[in-house]
Design an enzyme around this catalytic site. Sequence first.
Site, PDB file in Angstrom:
ATOM      1  N   LEU A 126       0.846  -1.199   0.000  1.00  0.00           N
ATOM      2  CA  LEU A 126       0.000   0.000   0.000  1.00  0.00           C
ATOM      3  C   LEU A 126       0.879   1.246   0.000  1.00  0.00           C
ATOM      4  CD1 LEU A 126      -2.913   1.191   0.308  1.00  0.00           C
ATOM      5  CD2 LEU A 126      -2.472   1.228   2.763  1.00  0.00           C
ATOM      6  N   HIS A 230       6.113   2.317  12.424  1.00  0.00           N
ATOM      7  CA  HIS A 230       6.781   3.483  11.851  1.00  0.00           C
ATOM      8  C   HIS A 230       5.802   4.655  11.808  1.00  0.00           C
ATOM      9  CE1 HIS A 230       8.847   5.983   8.862  1.00  0.00           C
ATOM     10  NE2 HIS A 230       9.919   5.237   9.033  1.00  0.00           N
TER      11      HIS A 230
END
Length: 338
Positions: A126, A230
């Site tokens: 993605l 992240h």
Amino acid sequence: MLVIRPITEADFPALMRCAEESGHGFTSLPVNEELLRGKIEHSLESFSKEVISPGIEGYLMVAEDTDTGEVVGTTGIEAAVGLDVPFYSYHISKVVHSSRKLGVHNIVELLTFGNNYTGCSEICTLFLRPQWREGLNGRLLSKCRFLMMGEHPQRFSKTVFAEMRGVSDEEGHSPFWEWLRDHFFSIEFTHADYLVGVGQKGFIADLMPKLPIYVSLLSDEAQEVIGQVHEKTRPALRLLEKEGFTNRGYAAIFDAGPTVECDMVNIRSVYQAFHCNVEISKHSSQSDYLVSNTEFQHFRAVAGKVDVNRTLAKARISPEMADALQVNDGDRIRLLAQ
């Protein structure tokens, strides 16, 4: 308007641009021409196959700007991981070390190396270029996969998971990997990440510690990032959590990013979607929907305003949306309210 469609050979330059912009830790988009062309070829083969149960198929799609024809993002699904190439992960568990005689009772976390997601479907790859990250575009790129799964469930596993990118800095330094590197691998995170991306996973089985790792033996920096995502991946994680995905104690083997999963039938965008028949005309509705056709090889999905009558199972869509979806009056579409 963005339209999601299966990737074609002509999309290679755009896919390479996405790979270059995605940064470190994005294993499924390595900057490697041979591998990316291979992914496109595999996707073309997968979309053309007649499938009654999930196998090694990989479905790669792109987001195209209908006004300019520019490809600005990508998204994908692996139908069943680990059937041809091993898929590794860590399971985070606990053991108790206790001595009643000494009055000692310690709960210790372990990382156990394994292949527990073998045969499950993975949503992956993605990426949306920054200038298009507005409105419903991000949701469309993520949730279009659930519209596809709900329409064609025989092609996918009962369990769907996503491996989220773990903590690393702009130079690609991962605190978790640095501990592994110093004790077992002796190569940099970016190199290991690249090797996995290009399919060279043999070094993992050769060098990864086979016995469970006591978390307390890791450096403080490595311990702190286990199960952490992240910063650029936090919006994607929040979206998946709203869909019903949860972390059941699994983490990625290199950066220790969280793995989240959900049974396909319990994914919100699968069970809340519904069908209507198309009426093509201009309308004044202000209701936002994600919409897909019911095709597979010629799958299309868009986001926009739709005038829906659930009682009559009718949906009025604009001529522009109909063109993007490649549908005509009376055709069936799948909708998801936003």
